[in-house]
Motif scaffolding. Sequence first.
Motif, short mmCIF file in Angstrom:
data_model
loop_
_atom_site.label_atom_id
_atom_site.label_comp_id
_atom_site.label_asym_id
_atom_site.label_seq_id
_atom_site.Cartn_x
_atom_site.Cartn_y
_atom_site.Cartn_z
N UNK A 82 10.20 35.30 5.00
CA UNK A 82 10.88 35.44 6.29
C UNK A 82 10.47 36.73 6.98
N UNK A 83 10.24 37.77 6.21
CA UNK A 83 9.83 39.04 6.82
C UNK A 83 8.46 38.94 7.48
N UNK A 84 7.68 37.93 7.08
CA UNK A 84 6.38 37.74 7.75
C UNK A 84 6.54 37.05 9.09
N UNK A 85 7.61 36.27 9.27
CA UNK A 85 7.78 35.55 10.55
C UNK A 85 8.79 36.18 11.49
N UNK A 90 14.85 41.72 5.85
CA UNK A 90 15.57 40.68 5.12
C UNK A 90 15.87 41.13 3.70
N UNK A 91 14.91 41.83 3.10
CA UNK A 91 15.08 42.24 1.70
C UNK A 91 16.29 43.15 1.53
N UNK A 92 16.60 43.92 2.58
CA UNK A 92 17.73 44.86 2.49
C UNK A 92 19.01 44.29 3.10
N UNK A 93 18.97 43.01 3.47
CA UNK A 93 20.16 42.38 4.05
C UNK A 93 21.07 41.92 2.90
N UNK A 94 22.24 42.53 2.81
CA UNK A 94 23.15 42.22 1.70
C UNK A 94 23.80 40.86 1.90
N UNK A 95 24.22 40.25 0.82
CA UNK A 95 25.00 39.02 0.91
C UNK A 95 26.25 39.31 1.75
N UNK A 143 5.76 29.32 7.61
CA UNK A 143 6.38 29.65 6.33
C UNK A 143 5.59 28.99 5.20
N UNK A 144 5.52 29.63 4.03
CA UNK A 144 4.79 29.02 2.90
C UNK A 144 5.51 27.79 2.36
N UNK A 273 9.21 48.79 11.94
CA UNK A 273 8.44 49.31 13.08
C UNK A 273 7.19 50.02 12.59
N UNK A 274 7.36 50.77 11.49
CA UNK A 274 6.24 51.57 11.00
C UNK A 274 5.28 50.74 10.16
N UNK A 275 5.83 49.91 9.28
CA UNK A 275 4.97 49.19 8.34
C UNK A 275 4.43 47.88 8.91
N UNK A 276 5.14 47.31 9.91
CA UNK A 276 4.68 46.04 10.47
C UNK A 276 4.75 44.92 9.46
N UNK A 277 3.71 44.05 9.46
CA UNK A 277 3.68 42.96 8.51
C UNK A 277 4.42 41.73 8.98
N UNK A 278 4.73 41.64 10.29
CA UNK A 278 5.32 40.43 10.86
C UNK A 278 4.51 40.01 12.07
#
Lengths: 380, 123
Positions: A82-85, A90-95, A143-144, A273-278
């Motif tokens: 999801x972080x690619x699209x 998302x990884x730091x989004x808590x339940x 998405x994969x 913003x800094x790392x990009x990847x989306x």
Amino acid sequence: MSASETSAHDTETEELPLQALPLDGWHRAQGARMVGFAGYEMPIQYEGIMAEHLWTRESAGLFDVSHMGQLSFTGEGLDAALEEVIPASIATLAIGRQRYSLLLDEEGGILDDLMVSCRPDDMYMVVNGATKYDDIAWLLEHLPEDVTMNLMDEHALLALQGPKAVDALARVVPGVEKLFFMDCAAFIWNGHALWVSRSGYTGEDGFEISIPTDAASDFADALAGQPEVKPIGLGARDSLRLEAGLPLYGHDLTPEIGPIGADLGFAILKKRREAGGYIGHTRVAKELAEGAPVRRVGLSIEGRMPAREGAEIFAGKTKVGTVTSGGFAPSVGAPIAMGWVDAAHAGEGTALEIEVRGKRIAARVAPMPFVPHRYYRKTS
Amino acid sequence: MSRYFSEDHEWVDVEGEIATVGITDYAQGQLGDIVFVELPAEGATFSKGDDAAVVESVKAASDVYSPISGEVVEVNGDLEEDPALVNNDAEDEGWFFKLRLSDASELEGLMNESAYAKFVENL
């Protein structure tokens, strides 16, 4: 007499026959006037846009937003995929937490705006009704294979908005009062599983409730039976969100504008913003560094004549922008608008003119929201 | 005094050579809350069917056509201060403008009250 400009809503009607919402009969029984929007027959108003708007600001309004796309994602490596699209973290989004995000094309233009939530067993996304099938196609393409996406078309979506929404909803679904703005959690009502988030599209405190379609009508009755609650149509939904400075996809946001120009940079956290990847990062990084050439701004308007979508904005003789949404703001008591304006003329307080039917009306770049947000935050 | 109605939901009251024009109660109900009315200039001349005024509801702008030909001799200034007059009293205090008729025979093409009521019923 005839409509010379159809409303934002009417123009979004698709060519296909209009579909009925799960609550179609419920709306008609409440006296709704129905119009075509996003491919559905939807309630534009019940007793009147002005009264419904003001009621929501002082009490609680019930909105049926079941035309919106509710998507569920599961699978191996979901966070990274999801972080690619989308540019959300998302990884730091808590339940039990929700974030506002965007779907961007390869050029960094906005394909849609959305909410994404982390639930115990899946990621849950709400996208716009008019764009949901395009979004699904885009997501399927990007998405994969390990990720499974389901359109939750067996679920209705209701919103209860306004300062008294919490009183009304907590009586029907005890426990929701413990949520803060952008929190979300599962609840049970009459044996039916609800997914409730404390969020909305009016600038007020409130909730959005995902509920199985077959229980939606009874649940709407239970909410509408609370003394604080009246049903509210699409017309007031539009004027409420405009006052709250919230953009409407297809009008204030399109593929022509990126997140920075659209003043939605807050949706992209520092790390991303800094790392990009989306998808679309190149434009975001460029516009963060150099500024966006065109910016979405608020416009306060002198006098009483509203400026509508499509009206041209001038600085002297030079056209410097276009109104993307506009109308009379019931809680402000004056016309307001949003528009895209060249960066050189987008500074707060800049005096501009808007051309309406050959006449120039005075306008000024105004801070948004036009009416303060009243979200229920941990600090409030 | 006779009252006529157009298929575009304007009403016309005729007294001598002066016609008062407004939008019907049905029309204001369809439009919803009216927040602004743009009136023609006094002295403007219209042919039947010309754009004569604009009425803005919360949600949209709508044209008001001149149901007959003539010259504008007066406009309802009260609508500038209180556009909701059109919602509250469309067929009386919420009138838009007065015309000096240039061709009274055009009135024959308009409906009377019962014909208009039937017309609206079938919409």
